[in-house]
Each structure stands twice: as C-alpha cells, then as structure tokens.
Design a protein around this motif. Structure first.
Motif, short mmCIF file in Angstrom:
data_model
loop_
_atom_site.label_atom_id
_atom_site.label_comp_id
_atom_site.label_asym_id
_atom_site.label_seq_id
_atom_site.Cartn_x
_atom_site.Cartn_y
_atom_site.Cartn_z
N ALA A 33 0.72 -0.82 0.03
CA ALA A 33 0.09 0.05 0.02
C ALA A 33 0.67 1.63 0.07
CB ALA A 33 -0.89 0.11 1.43
N SER A 34 0.02 2.52 -0.72
CA SER A 34 1.20 4.00 -0.38
C SER A 34 0.37 4.41 0.42
CB SER A 34 0.55 3.98 -2.10
OG SER A 34 1.45 5.31 -1.88
N GLN A 148 -8.68 -6.51 -10.47
CA GLN A 148 -7.36 -6.09 -9.33
C GLN A 148 -6.83 -7.46 -8.59
OE1 GLN A 148 -7.03 -3.00 -7.40
NE2 GLN A 148 -7.87 -2.75 -9.24
N HIS A 178 -9.14 -6.92 -1.43
CA HIS A 178 -7.93 -7.78 -0.85
C HIS A 178 -7.89 -9.03 -1.48
CE1 HIS A 178 -5.83 -4.09 0.19
NE2 HIS A 178 -7.17 -3.13 -0.05
N SER A 707 3.67 -1.26 4.22
CA SER A 707 2.48 -1.17 3.73
C SER A 707 1.59 -1.70 4.87
CB SER A 707 1.94 -1.96 3.08
OG SER A 707 0.85 -2.47 2.78
N THR A 710 -0.70 -5.30 3.07
CA THR A 710 -0.50 -6.35 2.46
C THR A 710 0.35 -7.53 2.92
OG1 THR A 710 1.51 -4.60 1.02
CG2 THR A 710 -0.75 -5.02 0.09
N THR A 716 -1.96 -9.03 -3.43
CA THR A 716 -2.09 -7.55 -3.47
C THR A 716 -2.22 -6.98 -4.91
OG1 THR A 716 0.05 -7.71 -2.82
CG2 THR A 716 -0.22 -5.96 -3.57
N SER A 719 -4.11 -2.10 -7.97
CA SER A 719 -4.17 -0.63 -8.29
C SER A 719 -2.78 -0.43 -6.53
CB SER A 719 -5.26 -0.18 -7.49
OG SER A 719 -5.27 -0.62 -5.59
N GLU A 720 -2.35 -1.53 -5.38
CA GLU A 720 -1.38 -1.25 -4.85
C GLU A 720 -0.05 -1.73 -5.69
OE1 GLU A 720 -2.42 -2.97 -1.19
OE2 GLU A 720 -4.12 -2.05 -1.47
N GLU A 721 -0.10 -2.89 -6.79
CA GLU A 721 1.10 -3.02 -7.26
C GLU A 721 1.50 -1.76 -7.97
OE1 GLU A 721 2.90 -6.19 -10.35
OE2 GLU A 721 -0.09 -6.28 -9.73
N GLU A 723 1.17 1.49 -7.15
CA GLU A 723 1.68 2.22 -6.91
C GLU A 723 2.84 1.25 -6.25
OE1 GLU A 723 0.84 5.62 -6.36
OE2 GLU A 723 -0.80 4.89 -7.67
N GLU A 724 3.29 0.83 -5.23
CA GLU A 724 4.72 0.39 -5.24
C GLU A 724 5.44 0.23 -6.47
OE1 GLU A 724 6.27 -3.83 -4.32
OE2 GLU A 724 5.44 -3.05 -2.83
#
Length: 750
Positions: A33-34, A148, A178, A707, A710, A716, A719-721, A723-724
C-alpha cells in the motif's frame, strides 16, 4: 493441484523479484500500500551521524538486549522494534512512512513514471495460468487488468478463449480487491471445484466449494486449510463426494505459538459441517510439515508428499482403495516428487546418487523402492518435472536457467526433444488428449504463451492463450555469460540490453538474484523493464548457488553453512558487469526480495562500495532470530539454526543486521515490507532500516516503505502494485540520475 505459487509450499522460496518466475502478467514483485503523503518528522535519530544532505530520520531509541550463543555475546539495540502491535512501534512506522512518502513524492519524474507503470500494467493482455484439465474442461486462473485480482475460469478448449466462463471472482466477493485465490482443485469429473481464498496478503486460506455448472457455492467451507507458512493442498475422491485436505490447528487446539504448524490430513464429506471432518493422517508428521495431496487418474488412490520444512526433503505416503496409508519413501531416499501415470503407476523423481535427478517407476501394489524401475537415468540436464501420458513421458529439464523438454516412451527410450525457443523457460506441462500435451513457455523478450505439442508429428503450435504486451523488446538482446566467483566457481549471468549499446561503463544497470531453496531464476518476461531499457539501461539476472540451476549439488553449495557462497557469487556477478564495462559502481543498482532480500542485505553490508542503490523487498536480515518466527522455523532446514554451534557460526558471519558498521557510507537503500506478511516478519525490515539509518555516514537515503494492508506479495491488488512499482522506479531513477520515462508515443517501437 493448482497454486498461485511457482513452487510447492516452499514459504520463502518464492522469488519476489524480476518477474523471472512470475506465473502472471504482472511483475512478480508484488506491491504494498502507498502510505499517505506527509511531511517528514523534524527529528533525527539520537547519536546518528549528521551532515549536509542527510535526511531527518525519525528518532529511534537504542535499548540494548544481550544474548549469548555458544559463548558469543550479541547485543541487539533494536529488539523493541520486533513488537509490531506496540503503539510506539506503530508511531515509529508511521513516521518512517511519512519520511519515505515525502522523499519519493518529491522525485520530479515520479508522476511520469507512475503514468507509464499504470499504462503498461493496465494494458497487458489477459494471462491464463495454472491450467488443469478435468471432466473434458480446462480450468485456469486468469489475470486480466484492470481487474484487481486473478480469477478462476473454465474453458471448453485452449483454442476457444471466448468460451471462458468465470467461476470465482475474488473482486465480486471483496470489491476492495484484498481477497485472493491461493489455489484451486477441480474434482476428477469437473463438476465441482474447491478454492482456497485468503485476505490481505495473509495467505490464511479457507476452502469454499463451487458447483461448476452454476458457479454457485455448495455451502461447504473448510477453514485453516492454507497458511503462508506450511501452504495447503487438497485431493478429491474419485466419485467427487468428498476430499482430503491439509488442516492446520484450530483456535484452542494448540498453544498460540503452534497455530501455524502441525499440519495434518483430514477428510471432508460434501454436505456435512467441517466440525465433523475425519482425521486421516499426520500425527507422525514433524512440526514443520508441508503437505501436497494428489488424486490418481482413476480416482482410487491418493498421494501425500510431506516436506520436512523448506530444505527439499520429503516423505511420501499412498492411500490405497482399501483406505490404508503406506509410507513408501523416506528422507534418505531423496525422492522429491511423485506423479501418477495414466495407469495409476507412480513416477518418482529421485536424487539419490543422482544430484541432477533420475526418474523411477513403481506399481502401487508393489511399493518397494529397492525394486523401482529406472525409466530415465541421470544426465547433464537437471530434471525439474515430468508428465506421463498414455504412451509418452515428457521430462522438463533445466539447463543452468533455460529449459528443455525431452520426450521418452514409457520404457525410457529417448524420442527427441520438444522444439522451444533458445534461452526460454517452460513453466508447466499439461496432458490433453492421448499423448498430446500443452506447455507454457516464456522468454526474456517474449511474453508467456500456451503451446500445443502433437505427439504424432512432433509439431508445436501456439494456442490463442498467448499473452500480448503493450511494449516490444525487439530492440533488446540477451547475452548469457559466466563470471568467476571467489572460490573459482563459474556462475551464469543473463544480460539484457538494447542492441548496439556501447560498452563504456556508463549504462545504468539493474542486477537481481535469489540463490535459495533450490529455486531457479529461469527466463521470464517483465514488461516494466521497458522503463529501464528506454533509459539506456541494462537488466542482469544471476543464476546463483543455492538455486537449482545445476541440480542439488548447486543448491547444497549455497545453503546451511555454505550460504556465503551465494553472496560471493552475487558479488562476482556485480564485478563482472563492472569489469566488462557494462556499467560502473556509480550506475549499478541491485534488487531482490524475500530470500533475495537477504541477498541484498549481505551485498550492501559486505560490499557497500560496489553499488549505488539497493531495493530490498520483504527481506530477512537478522539471521540469529529468524527461526523464532513461525515461518522461520520452516526455514531451519535451508538456513540452519543457532542451536547448532557450526551453523550459528555461519549465520552470525553473514547476518546483515549484525554487520552494519557505524561510520560507513552505505548506498541508497529502499526497504519494502507488508504488515500481513506470513513468510518474513516485517520486524526484519524495521530493525535493518533503524540500524542503517543510525550507522550510515553518507547522505544517501535509507528508506522504509511499510504497507499496512499487504503481505509477502501474494494477493496484492493491482492498484497497490502500481503504486509500489512507481515508488521503486522513482527511487532508482533519482539515485542513478535518470530522466523521466518517454511518453507512449516516444517509447521504443512496437
């Protein structure tokens, strides 16, 4: 049995980097997560070096705790950071995230990098993997951005992707994205499918059963069937009325510290509550057992392969039609894989007196290993897997990294090889009709595709289940070279660079490796490398000892008390890139994860002058306390234990956390971790970041990106991927002095 994992229940054995063994279209380094953007805290760590350009790190108290190991006194200043539930630790993590967020968001190119990452990952085509045939249908996991999570589909044929029908979509179950599929298993008749689902990257899976015709749940649920430590598995009975499964302890059955251990086998009858499930096998299994279950083609037999932790040692049991379990292979027999043939005979991959593997055959009615028939003897190739059909035996080999597939008849007569591209990898082979088979192939420059092999004429045909990518690597060449390690061992390194690029030492280079659990860094396609190539960059993948590239001897040459060989191999690969003027220390970055994160920690503490930047995902750094964590206990067979004097000596000699030296100018380092990680406890990254921030004398940043939503990487959301990945590339671009990535229309031609 189909898992999201690329290796069976090996806990740490999943390389989370480089996408070299990724089953999906996304890069294998899964996102965290960012954290919300904020300004950095104004205070620095007490006693930390200060100077121009040095970041204002959060205050981190030193609270020494001394431990003694075989007469050696070891002081740990940051043990208090191991308590992730402490409000003080939570505040400290929040401050670290604030600092990292402010630093990364201030990178001028981050906006353009994020846009390019999102464009690439969102545009990548559908990917079908983990195929399984049952009841004349093809079951597969499908990854299709912008979804996702991967979802489960059923197809009439690999040649008819339009027939795909969604059975289980985690995003429907959890719109926040999630919830993820750990693995699935269809019944032999294809009428039911059991699916393990977990949340938040925990990999703590509950099995749900679905009716394939309607897609509706039957109401059967089995909790505690999968974990991030011991994994999980399931095998249907031939009539599809029930299944054997791996059961972890339930709350109240064992002490809290044993909840992730003592996996056993139970039987569930459809239509009954899970509390009525019957014990089948497992009281004699070790505390760190990891079980894989398989049903025979006839449905009359069930196989249980029980791994002793993560070191690659197995026991094997067979359940016959009368309901009797028989153990037919023990650890000294070195049988690492067993597969049912079409006629229910057992095919065994043995490494006894054959470190590169040989294939044996047993009749289920005569389970005597001493009388096993040798079908394929050991050769120079390393046998990874095999697929027996009605009249053929397909053997999937490893040749130091790349793959080959040999073909034999059932008597062991060689019939040639399956034609596949050079320097490519075959990840899975699946039986179809008769002696025909499917295989999933991928290379460094071409995305994954499913190919059909005809046994009649030996021809290979690319099926419609082939990925396409929004980037082209037509301008990229692959060179497979060798470097010389400290003890003279030749270590392969794969170098990807744009054709015609000069060897003048100026190219930014990104080197990755793994080196553990017998897991090999095989060729794989990562569309995000396009960002690196567009900067004139070079990507290098090392095939280190500890992996399985050259068989069990290669693995054993880099585990337990010989683990330092892995780090020496990696340092030699870095030096090779410098000596050959591919790059220079000022332009070299390294990246690794999990066991590869340990590799990053060892390189940066042993050779800090060799690299400019380090990205380390979910890594292990304190080798003296890792075995006290749930998953760390499973890793003892790979790393060793502090309880053994010689193994302690080896662990302490390289443990990254214990070799951070005050007053050293360390390279820029980004540590990434997830709060729900079941495989590597996040405190490793917390303690390592704190120690390096206090010790480093330079101005290069030491950042922690933690994070809260996660885990180790599995599950994961896309969307979070995104950002990472944006943060990782922004960090690397800034530290190596690279510009913004080109827009789509300016990028390399497709």
């Amino acid at each position: 049995m189909n898992r999201l994992r690329t290796t069976p229940a090996l806990t740490l054995a999943l390389p989370l980097l480089a996408a070299c063994s990724a089953p999906a279209s996304r890069p294998l380094d899964k996102p965290a997560a960012s954290p919300a953007a904020a300004t950095p805290p104004p205070h620095a760590a007490p006693g930390a070096p200060s100077g121009p350009g040095r970041l204002p790190y959060p205050a981190t108290a030193k609270r020494p705790v001394a431990s003694e190991y075989h007469g050696t006194r070891v002081v740990d200043d940051y043990r208090w950071l191991e308590d992730g539930s402490s409000p003080e630790v939570e505040r400290w993590v929040a401050e670290q995230n604030q600092l990292s967020r402010a630093y990364l968001d201030a990178v001028p190119a981050r906006g353009a990098i994020r846009a390019r990452v999102q464009e690439i990952l969102s545009a990548t085509s559908a990917n079908h993997y983990a195929l399984d045939e049952a009841g004349g249908q093809i079951f597969a996991l499908k990854d299709q951005p912008p979804k996702q999570q991967p979802f489960l589909v059923v197809l009439r044929s690999v040649n008819d992707p339009a027939s795909a029908r969604t059975l289980v979509d985690p995003e429907v179950i959890d719109p926040k994205g999630h919830t993820a599929i750990d693995w699935f298993v269809p019944s032999r008749d294809g009428k039911k499918v059991a699916v393990s689902l977990s949340e938040g990257g925990t990999e703590s899976g509950t099995v749900r059963v679905y009716d394939v015709a309607t897609g509706k749940e039957t109401g059967d649920t089995v909790p505690y069937a999968n974990s991030g430590t011991a994994g999980g598995s399931l095998a249907w009975t031939g009539d599809g009325k029930g299944f054997y499964y791996t059961r972890h302890p339930r709350p109240g059955e064992r002490p809290r510290e044993d909840m992730g251990f003592f996996q056993q086998i139970y039987f569930h009858k459809l239509g009954t509550p899970d509390k009525d499930d019957k014990y089948a096998l497992g009281t004699e299994f070790p505390r760190i057992a990891e079980v894989e279950l398989t049903t025979s083609e006839s449905g009359k037999l069930v196989l249980a392969s029980v791994q002793n932790g993560d070191g690659g040692e197995y026991w094997h049991y067979l359940l016959d039609a009368s309901g009797k379990w028989t153990r037919f292979a023990d650890l000294p027999d070195k049988v690492i894989r067993v597969v049912f043939g079409a006629d229910d005979r057992l095919y065994l991959l043995s490494r006894k007196d054959a470190p590169r593997g040989k294939v044996l055959r047993l009749s289920p009615g005569k389970l005597d290993l001493a009388r096993a028939e040798l079908v394929v003897p050991e050769s120079e190739a390393v046998i990874q897997d095999f697929l027996p059909t009605t009249g053929r035996l397909y053997v999937r080999d490893l040749l130091g990294g790349p793959s080959q597939v040999r073909v034999f008849d059932l008597k062991g007569k060689a019939l040639g090889t399956v034609p596949i591209p050079q320097v490519s990898s075959v990840r899975q082979v699946v039986r179809t009709q008769g002696d025909d088979m499917l295989f999933r192939g991928v290379s460094y420059t071409e995305p994954a595709a499913w190919f059909a092999y005809s046994a009649r004429d030996g021809k290979v045909t690319k099926t419609p289940l082939a990925m396409t990518a929004p980037v082209s690597y037509a301008d990229v060449e692959v060179a497979r070279e060798a470097c010389t390690s400290k003890d003279g061992t030749k270590v392969p390194i794969n170098i990807l660079r744009r054709k015609g690029a000069p060897l003048d030492g100026t190219a930014p280079a990104l080197l990755t490796g793994y080196g553990g659990y017998g897991t090999s860094m095989a060729p794989g396609f990562n569309p995000l490398w396009r960002l690196w190539f567009d900067q004139g960059g070079v990507v290098a993948i090392a095939n280190l000892r500890g992996g399985g590239e050259f068989g069990e001897a290669w693995h054993r040459g880099g585990n337990l008390t010989k683990k330092q060989n892995v780090f020496d191999d990696f340092a030699a690969c870095a030096q090779h890139l410098i000596d050959q003027r591919v790059t220079s220390p000022a332009r070299l970055a390294i990246r690794g994860g999990s066991n590869g994160g340990l590799l990053m920690g060892a390189l940066l503490t042993q050779h800090p002058e060799m690299v400019k930047a380090v990205v380390s995902h979910v890594g292990i750094y304190d080798m003296l306390r890792v075995e006290l964590t749930p998953n760390g206990a499973f890793n003892v067979t790979e790393f060793g234990t502090v309880m053994d004097p010689e193994q302690f000596k080896a662990l302490y000699a390289y443990s990254p956390y214990h070799h951070v030296k005050d007053g050293t100018a360390y390279p820029a380092t980004l540590f990434l971790t997830g709060a729900n990680d079941p495989r590597v406890d996040p405190w490793h990254s917390r303690k390592m970041a704190a120690r390096m921030q206090a010790a480093s004398s330079g101005s290069a940043p030491i950042l922690l990106r933690a994070s809260g939503s996660t885990g180790h990487g599995a599950g994961t959301p896309l969307s979070e991927e995104i950002e990472e990945q944006a943060d990782v590339f922004a960090f690397l671009f800034k530290e190596l002095g690279l510009g913004a990535p080109p827009a789509k229309e300016d990028a390399a031609p497709r």
